[in-house]
Design an enzyme around this catalytic site. Structure first.
Site, short mmCIF file in Angstrom:
data_model
loop_
_atom_site.label_atom_id
_atom_site.label_comp_id
_atom_site.label_asym_id
_atom_site.label_seq_id
_atom_site.Cartn_x
_atom_site.Cartn_y
_atom_site.Cartn_z
N TRP A 199 -4.68 -46.88 38.14
CA TRP A 199 -4.51 -48.28 37.76
C TRP A 199 -4.68 -49.23 38.94
O TRP A 199 -5.31 -50.29 38.80
CB TRP A 199 -3.16 -48.50 37.06
CG TRP A 199 -3.21 -48.00 35.66
CD1 TRP A 199 -2.49 -46.96 35.12
CD2 TRP A 199 -4.06 -48.48 34.59
NE1 TRP A 199 -2.84 -46.77 33.80
CE2 TRP A 199 -3.80 -47.68 33.45
CE3 TRP A 199 -5.01 -49.48 34.49
CZ2 TRP A 199 -4.44 -47.87 32.22
CZ3 TRP A 199 -5.66 -49.68 33.26
CH2 TRP A 199 -5.38 -48.88 32.16
N ASP A 244 2.22 -54.25 40.03
CA ASP A 244 1.94 -53.89 38.64
C ASP A 244 3.03 -52.91 38.20
O ASP A 244 2.98 -51.74 38.56
CB ASP A 244 0.55 -53.26 38.56
CG ASP A 244 0.21 -52.75 37.15
OD1 ASP A 244 1.06 -52.87 36.24
OD2 ASP A 244 -0.91 -52.22 36.98
N LYS A 282 4.27 -50.12 27.44
CA LYS A 282 4.86 -48.91 28.00
C LYS A 282 6.38 -48.95 27.85
O LYS A 282 6.98 -48.11 27.22
CB LYS A 282 4.51 -48.74 29.48
CG LYS A 282 3.06 -48.51 29.94
CD LYS A 282 1.99 -48.46 28.97
CE LYS A 282 0.59 -48.14 29.36
NZ LYS A 282 -0.07 -48.73 30.48
C1 LIG Z 1 -1.38 -49.32 30.90
C2 LIG Z 1 -1.45 -49.90 32.26
C3 LIG Z 1 -2.30 -50.99 32.56
C4 LIG Z 1 -3.31 -51.58 31.59
O1 LIG Z 1 -2.78 -52.20 30.54
P1 LIG Z 1 -3.69 -52.88 29.39
O2 LIG Z 1 -2.66 -53.61 28.65
O3 LIG Z 1 -4.36 -51.78 28.65
O4 LIG Z 1 -4.66 -53.76 30.06
C5 LIG Z 1 -2.27 -51.50 33.84
N1 LIG Z 1 -1.46 -50.97 34.77
C6 LIG Z 1 -0.66 -49.92 34.52
C7 LIG Z 1 0.22 -49.40 35.60
C8 LIG Z 1 -0.62 -49.35 33.26
O5 LIG Z 1 0.19 -48.31 33.01
#
Ligand SMILES: *Cc1c(COP(=O)(O)O)cnc(C)c1O
Length: 362
Positions: A103, A174, A198
């Protein structure tokens, strides 16, 4: 038979929350319609939205000098929002990006469109295949970086770090797959963002927690739906927000408070993760190749010593009500995502199944 869903995202939500949503789906707060069928400017919706923000602020002890924004575009939307907003005053200014997995690497691919990015890959792998990271304390921060971007929990790779680099630059994190899993000190960050699917609620919503001084100027060329200032000035309702996702996130925040907040979640999450890692480590049949200092509490990847058994494992797991255990295609093997909503019982069931599968096939 009860089933447990180990999907990495969109992930399972607390059963109690889903039941409440079901029960009030057709007639929310005696309004005669669903929460997803009413104006986001109506008094009831605005009250609910404010309360959700307040509950999130309480849960994470978010100081007043941080804006909490409910936005569109998921995690990836924030990959673009961050450079656009934080470098708006400088036009293509410089930023440091640290790659710890899939990511944070994707975040770089987006940031290079808008920023002068200095990338450092902090992943390491030993001769024996043990995957690890360079400690954040040893990261080199550039003098002219306007911010430092990192991903403290890599959902795909199953790697996490808990310390942060020692710097006075704004740290942008993030936290898509780890937010609300434990207490954090918000003051150490410039911006925190997370896609909701998540550990917060349904997809379609992303949350950004932004230190006020990092908001862009008002006369800018940032696309409106990604503009932190615009979102802050309109209480995240410049355009129609993802209303149902916001509502459901609000229910999750209330549920978290009832459970005892993020301190209690940290205790539970640590117990769940240790149980699973301990079992895997003691087995010769299963293994995890991540340095114990950097193992994720949320996403536990594991491999079968004989990977010809992978399909049988997944098939039989599903028959036992243990869903979505297939590892990400980049990593292979299996992955159990055990976010806040996964009860201890789910992890215990998984371990019992793994024991039995080993007994029969080992
Ligand atoms: C799932 C995830 C993303 C991407 O999320 P989207 O909503 O599909 O754009 C970005 N960073 C991390 C750490 C993730 O687990």
């Amino acid at each position: 038979m009860s089933s447990f869903n180990f999907c990495a995202g969109p992930a399972m939500l607390p059963v109690a929350v889903m039941q409440q949503a079901q029960q009030e789906l057709l007639n929310w707060q005696q309004q005669g319609c669903s929460v997803m069928e009413m104006s986001h400017r109506s008094a009831s919706f605005v009250d609910m939205a404010k309360q959700a923000e307040q509950d999130l602020r309480d849960l994470l002890s978010i100081p007043n000098r941080y804006k909490v924004l409910f936005m569109h575009g998921g995690g990836r939307g924030q990959f673009s929002a961050v450079p656009l907003n934080l470098l708006q005053k400088t036009k293509h200014g410089q930023a440091d990006y640290f790659i710890s997995g899939a990511w944070s690497k994707s975040a770089v691919a987006e940031a290079v469109k808008f920023a002068d990015v200095r990338v450092q890959d902090i992943r390491t792998q030993s001769d024996l295949g043990l995957r690890s990271l360079i400690s954040p304390r040893d990261w080199q921060i550039s003098d002219n970086a306007h911010y430092v971007h990192c991903c403290p929990n890599e959902t795909v790779d199953g790697l996490e770090f808990s310390s942060l680099p020692d710097t006075d630059k704004p740290i942008v994190a993030d936290l898509s797959s780890t937010i609300l899993s434990r207490p954090i000190d918000i003051n150490k960050y410039g911006v925190i963002y997370a896609g909701a699917q998540k550990n917060i609620g349904p997809s379609g919503l992303s949350i950004a927690i932004v230190r006020e001084d990092l908001l862009p100027d008002s006369n800018n060329t940032i696309p409106s739906v990604l503009d932190y200032r615009l979102a802050a000035e309109h209480d995240s309702m410049y355009n129609t927000p993802p209303t149902f996702a916001w509502y459901l996130a609000g229910l999750v925040f209330k549920w978290l408070k009832q459970q005892g907040g993020v301190t209690e979640m940290a205790t539970r999450n640590q117990i769940k993760a240790s149980l699973l890692y301990d079992f895997i480590d003691k087995s010769d049949f299963y293994y995890n190749n991540v340095d114990i200092n950097y193992r994720s509490w949320m996403n536990v990847p594991f491999l079968l010593s004989d990977d010809r058994l992978n399909d049988a494992f997944l098939d039989q797991a599903e028959h036992h009500g243990l869903l979505a255990l297939k590892g990400h295609r980049m990593v292979g093997g299996m992955r159990a995502s055990i976010y806040n909503a996964m009860p201890l019982e789910g992890v215990q069931m998984l371990i019992s199944f793994m024991k039995e599968f080993e007994r029969v096939n080992g």
